[in-house]
Scaffold this motif. Sequence first.
Motif, PDB file in Angstrom:
ATOM      1  N   LYS A  52       6.518   4.946  -1.163  1.00  0.00           N
ATOM      2  CA  LYS A  52       7.443   5.581  -0.221  1.00  0.00           C
ATOM      3  C   LYS A  52       8.897   5.257  -0.565  1.00  0.00           C
ATOM      4  O   LYS A  52       9.802   5.970  -0.145  1.00  0.00           O
ATOM      5  N   HIS A  61       3.470   9.644  -2.417  1.00  0.00           N
ATOM      6  CA  HIS A  61       3.648   8.192  -2.490  1.00  0.00           C
ATOM      7  C   HIS A  61       2.480   7.439  -3.118  1.00  0.00           C
ATOM      8  O   HIS A  61       2.668   6.357  -3.646  1.00  0.00           O
ATOM      9  N   HIS A  78       0.818  -1.223   0.000  1.00  0.00           N
ATOM     10  CA  HIS A  78       0.000   0.000   0.000  1.00  0.00           C
ATOM     11  C   HIS A  78       0.854   1.277   0.000  1.00  0.00           C
ATOM     12  O   HIS A  78       0.488   2.271  -0.587  1.00  0.00           O
ATOM     13  N   ASP A  79       2.016   1.234   0.659  1.00  0.00           N
ATOM     14  CA  ASP A  79       2.899   2.409   0.705  1.00  0.00           C
ATOM     15  C   ASP A  79       4.135   2.220  -0.179  1.00  0.00           C
ATOM     16  O   ASP A  79       5.182   2.846   0.079  1.00  0.00           O
ATOM     17  N   ASP A 113      -4.433   0.273   8.097  1.00  0.00           N
ATOM     18  CA  ASP A 113      -3.407   1.320   7.965  1.00  0.00           C
ATOM     19  C   ASP A 113      -3.673   2.445   8.968  1.00  0.00           C
ATOM     20  O   ASP A 113      -2.775   2.890   9.683  1.00  0.00           O
ATOM     21  N   HIS A 155      -6.027   3.801  -0.050  1.00  0.00           N
ATOM     22  CA  HIS A 155      -5.730   3.382   1.330  1.00  0.00           C
ATOM     23  C   HIS A 155      -5.762   4.504   2.371  1.00  0.00           C
ATOM     24  O   HIS A 155      -5.869   4.218   3.554  1.00  0.00           O
ATOM     25  N   HIS A 156      -5.723   5.763   1.971  1.00  0.00           N
ATOM     26  CA  HIS A 156      -5.842   6.815   3.003  1.00  0.00           C
ATOM     27  C   HIS A 156      -7.288   7.051   3.427  1.00  0.00           C
ATOM     28  O   HIS A 156      -7.559   7.821   4.337  1.00  0.00           O
TER      29      HIS A 156
HETATM   30 FE   LIG Z   1       0.071   5.941   2.816  1.00  0.00          FE
END
Ligand SMILES: [Fe+2]
Length: 369
Positions: A244, A265, A240-241, A321, A297-298
């Motif tokens: 980054k 990201h 999901h990240d 998350d 996802h945020h």
């Molecule tokens: Fe994130």
Amino acid sequence: MERRQETVGQENPADVKKAQNKERKRSSVLEVRQLPRDASFFLVGVASRFVQRKDKNGNPFWDISIMDETGQLDGKIWSSSEWWDIEGDGRTRLNALTDEKVLKLEGNSVGVQGKVVEFRDQNQYNFSVVYYVDQEKYPPHDFVRRSPIPLVEMEEDLRGLIAGLREPVRGFLNRIFFELGIWEEFRICPAAVSMHHAYVGGLLEHSLFVAKSARLMVRQYEALYPELKEEVVVAGALLHDLGKLETYRLSPAPQMTLPGTVVDHIVLGYRRFMNLAEQEELDPGLALEIGHILVSHHGSREFGSPTLPATPEAMIVAASDDLDFKLFFWKDQTSLLEAERSISDYNPILQRRFWRPDRTVSDEARTIS
Ligand SMILES: [Fe+2]
Ligand SMILES: [Fe+2]
């Protein structure tokens, strides 16, 4: 203690040496963050952020973050502060506006004498003397904070999680992590510069916890929702990240890259994931289901997701998350509280004060009732 430290900045080099050698007088970042107002301290760490600003009268001052293996401290250096170069034998006064060592301070080790003061009801850390220390004796890499979980343990966890998945997701994840080199970046990448998991291995630690709690949620809900795809949830959670990896770099403290600043990201991660999925010939429908988790996802547009979770798998990853992020803040903020305090300072990011209930009292209350 305060008087002894003050003489270091004003007296002869022998005193500076003496102070340097008395390691026990040095505080860690964690110890400094636990100090009461008006306390003085001496700290050595790496300058992870260093920005010159001007006050309303046009005088320069600096925002500086100092990191050591216990955390990060944000402080101020005012124009009245002293700067000393104590690399080598002697010591020389530095001009903060012209000396290269100051201008290129970011990423180097420094020693600071400072004081805890109050500003708008919060603690502020003012550094009155700054020392450019011997970079060989105090290598910047030694001060970089790392995940508290050993890397071998996290690698084992990651391999175990992937091994438990159905094909073709299992093969896809194994290839991208361990054959296409993502692991080399993932194992050290931080999850942030200063907010949560802002340390070496932070992204891996965060992604594993999100994936493991998301998998538990799937197992809890699958009786009611048999269509839930565990492999989509775990892949989406682990990746999901992903963006980054391009958002942060270590130099040696976490820093933001230019693409990280201007693209961020979520978009970077979606692009990289879709490229990998195409390259590895992952079924396009499956790739879209996982890609949807990355972009949503945020959980809300306000927090940077261009689209909201529209599948149960995406809702589970977004919830997991969010939980991991908030739990991290709770632990980080309450670990700074002195023994008699149970409520943290106000946290502007999560817009609350955190509470550490008194475990002893709760136990007694439980016994009485
Ligand atoms: Fe994130
Ligand atoms: Fe995350």
